[in-house]
Structure formats: C-alpha cells, structure tokens
Enzyme design. Sequence first.
Site, PDB file in Angstrom:
ATOM      1  N   SER A   1      -6.627  -9.203   6.412  1.00  0.00           N
ATOM      2  CA  SER A   1      -5.956  -9.670   7.670  1.00  0.00           C
ATOM      3  C   SER A   1      -4.989 -11.061   7.442  1.00  0.00           C
ATOM      4  O   SER A   1      -4.915 -11.975   8.732  1.00  0.00           O
ATOM      5  CB  SER A   1      -6.842  -9.389   8.735  1.00  0.00           C
ATOM      6  OG  SER A   1      -6.951  -8.158   8.904  1.00  0.00           O
TER       7      SER A   1
ATOM      8  N   HIS B   1      -7.981  -3.449  -6.272  1.00  0.00           N
ATOM      9  CA  HIS B   1      -8.415  -3.205  -4.801  1.00  0.00           C
ATOM     10  C   HIS B   1      -9.449  -1.995  -4.136  1.00  0.00           C
ATOM     11  O   HIS B   1      -9.604  -1.262  -4.849  1.00  0.00           O
ATOM     12  CB  HIS B   1      -6.807  -2.766  -4.390  1.00  0.00           C
ATOM     13  CG  HIS B   1      -6.328  -3.271  -2.937  1.00  0.00           C
ATOM     14  ND1 HIS B   1      -7.149  -2.428  -1.206  1.00  0.00           N
ATOM     15  CD2 HIS B   1      -5.435  -3.875  -2.244  1.00  0.00           C
ATOM     16  CE1 HIS B   1      -6.233  -3.334  -0.523  1.00  0.00           C
ATOM     17  NE2 HIS B   1      -5.708  -4.057  -1.083  1.00  0.00           N
TER      18      HIS B   1
ATOM     19  N   GLU C   1      -9.439  -0.805  -1.222  1.00  0.00           N
ATOM     20  CA  GLU C   1      -9.596   0.755  -1.637  1.00  0.00           C
ATOM     21  C   GLU C   1      -8.823   1.599  -2.628  1.00  0.00           C
ATOM     22  O   GLU C   1      -9.240   2.686  -2.239  1.00  0.00           O
ATOM     23  CB  GLU C   1      -7.539   0.797  -1.006  1.00  0.00           C
ATOM     24  CG  GLU C   1      -8.113   0.489   0.486  1.00  0.00           C
ATOM     25  CD  GLU C   1      -6.319  -0.573   1.470  1.00  0.00           C
ATOM     26  OE1 GLU C   1      -5.139  -0.212   0.524  1.00  0.00           O
ATOM     27  OE2 GLU C   1      -6.831  -1.432   2.298  1.00  0.00           O
TER      28      GLU C   1
ATOM     29  N   GLU D   1     -10.505  -9.968  -1.417  1.00  0.00           N
ATOM     30  CA  GLU D   1     -10.567  -9.969  -0.508  1.00  0.00           C
ATOM     31  C   GLU D   1     -11.913  -8.911   0.577  1.00  0.00           C
ATOM     32  O   GLU D   1     -12.057  -8.022  -0.338  1.00  0.00           O
ATOM     33  CB  GLU D   1      -9.445  -8.739  -0.419  1.00  0.00           C
ATOM     34  CG  GLU D   1      -8.467  -8.957  -1.211  1.00  0.00           C
ATOM     35  CD  GLU D   1      -7.401  -8.190  -0.703  1.00  0.00           C
ATOM     36  OE1 GLU D   1      -5.576  -8.815  -0.301  1.00  0.00           O
ATOM     37  OE2 GLU D   1      -6.957  -7.029  -1.146  1.00  0.00           O
TER      38      GLU D   1
ATOM     39  N   LYS E   1       0.792  -1.107  -0.050  1.00  0.00           N
ATOM     40  CA  LYS E   1      -0.194   0.298  -0.559  1.00  0.00           C
ATOM     41  C   LYS E   1       0.764   1.705  -0.241  1.00  0.00           C
ATOM     42  O   LYS E   1       1.923   1.584  -0.456  1.00  0.00           O
ATOM     43  CB  LYS E   1      -1.125  -0.410   1.553  1.00  0.00           C
ATOM     44  CG  LYS E   1      -1.361  -1.513   1.386  1.00  0.00           C
ATOM     45  CD  LYS E   1      -3.229  -1.198   2.826  1.00  0.00           C
ATOM     46  CE  LYS E   1      -3.137  -2.325   2.741  1.00  0.00           C
ATOM     47  NZ  LYS E   1      -4.980  -2.456   3.082  1.00  0.00           N
TER      48      LYS E   1
END
Length: 258
Positions: free
Chosen positions: A216, A99, A101, A170, A15
């Site tokens: 995680s 992703h 994000e 994810e 990231k």
Amino acid sequence: MNRKYRKTVIAGNWKMNKTPSETKDFMNQFKSIMPKGRWCDIALCVPAVCIPAAVRAVRDTRVGIGAENCNANASGAYTGEIATNMLVDAGCKYVIIGHSERRAMGETDADVNAKVLAALEAGLTPIMCCGESLEQRQADVTSEWIAMQIKLGLQGVPEEKIRKVIIAYEPIWAIGTGLTATPEQAQEVCESIRAVVRKLYTSKHARAISILYGGSMNEKNAFDLLAQPDIDGGLIGGASLVPEKFVQIIEAANQPTV
Ligand code: PEP
C-alpha cells in the site's frame, strides 16, 4: 535511501491488471508526465501478454520492463510457463520472484531460490519478495521469518552476483489492504534484511544491495517511507496502475538521502 552506496528503485507490479491496449494507453500517459531526473531506476512489471506493448512503448525512455514471475527451467514440458531467456528475448530487465500472492498459490522458498538463480543466469534483475503475515507479526516472529526467507531465497547466489538482486520487503498484511507499515516498522525490517545480507556476504555487499518496501505504498506515504535509511525504493501495486500516482511516487524518491 542512500544513493551514495546503492540504487534507488521504484518498481510497479501490475498483477493481473490491464490488457495490451490499456498498457499502450498507460505508457503514453506516463511518458508524457514522467519526471526527467535520474534519481531512481524505474521498473514496471506487467502481465506477460503486456510485455511486448510495454517494451515497445518505453524503448526511448529509461524505464525497464519486468515480468511478474518466471519458471526456473530453461525449456521443456511446462505448459503455460515462461522461461527467463524468453523474458530476456522479449525485452525484460526485471522479474518479480516470490510475491506473496504466488507463495499463496504454493510457491516455496526452494522454488523462489531456483527462480532467483535462473533469473541471474539469464541476466535479469530478480526482485525477490519476502514478508510476514499478520499472525507472524503478532507472534513477534517477523525478523526470524524474514531472515529464513532471505537465506533460503539467496542460497547459492555468488558474491559477484548479489548486488544484482533487489529484495522487496512486503508485509502480507499491508498488500492491497490500504494498511501500510509505518516508516519505522518498514525501516526496522529492511535494516534487519541488510544485516542478514551482511552475515551471508560482507558489509560491502550489504551496503550495496537495494531493499524496497511494498505494501500500500502510495503518493501520500511514499516520501516518509523513502526517507528511511534502509528503504531504497518501493514495489508498488495499486498505485502503479495510475500514471499520475506512480509519477508522484517517483518524485518522492527525489529527496536528500543519508
Ligand atoms: C504488491 O503487489 O507488491 C503491492 C505492494 O501491492 P499494493 O501496493 O497494492 O499494496
């Protein structure tokens, strides 16, 4: 995992963490403890400015460096963007696409699809992400949502290129939160992703595609997640920033498979 039919891949996603100097330090440490066995492919996707330092550092290893995003256009007036051929020329082998994000910053399924096609065209391995929100999971629409993301993301990917795509499941509620999907929850979705690929392509293609879990994943839960038959590796955020933790996850991929 099922090493007989497909690759196991342990991929890091840094990231917006680490500078080029910190990249060099990480790589020196990581290389000194990196497992020697070849039971999985190892990828580290790093911030664009860290790519040169990362590529230089892994030159004598089997680690592949990746980017965290790309632009689908070949060149032109796209200030601040990076084209896939630039990533290839810089030494990248992988690129993370879609992703959550980035989707939260406005990236659509059509953008994801265009980037997947551009990455394949350039010879990069796209790591295409999908995942549901907590609200979607609670509303019991996870599998429909994921199936839609996969179908839209893979539109126009020809049969001969589908094996090159890595899919990362994810769940958004598990990213960076410390909440992990249970191995059973992650397996259920990864199995459903393989079923979607089977419908879009053939059983042979579905069997050959690597599907990763991300959210995680760490040195404590990796073994149990990777023991699931349809989880072929991990996309790891936080734990990929610490060489010892990332190494332990790679080691967890060294287990008997179905
Ligand atoms: C990720 O960024 O893709 C990710 C899974 O992050 P984390 O492992 O920190 O949850």
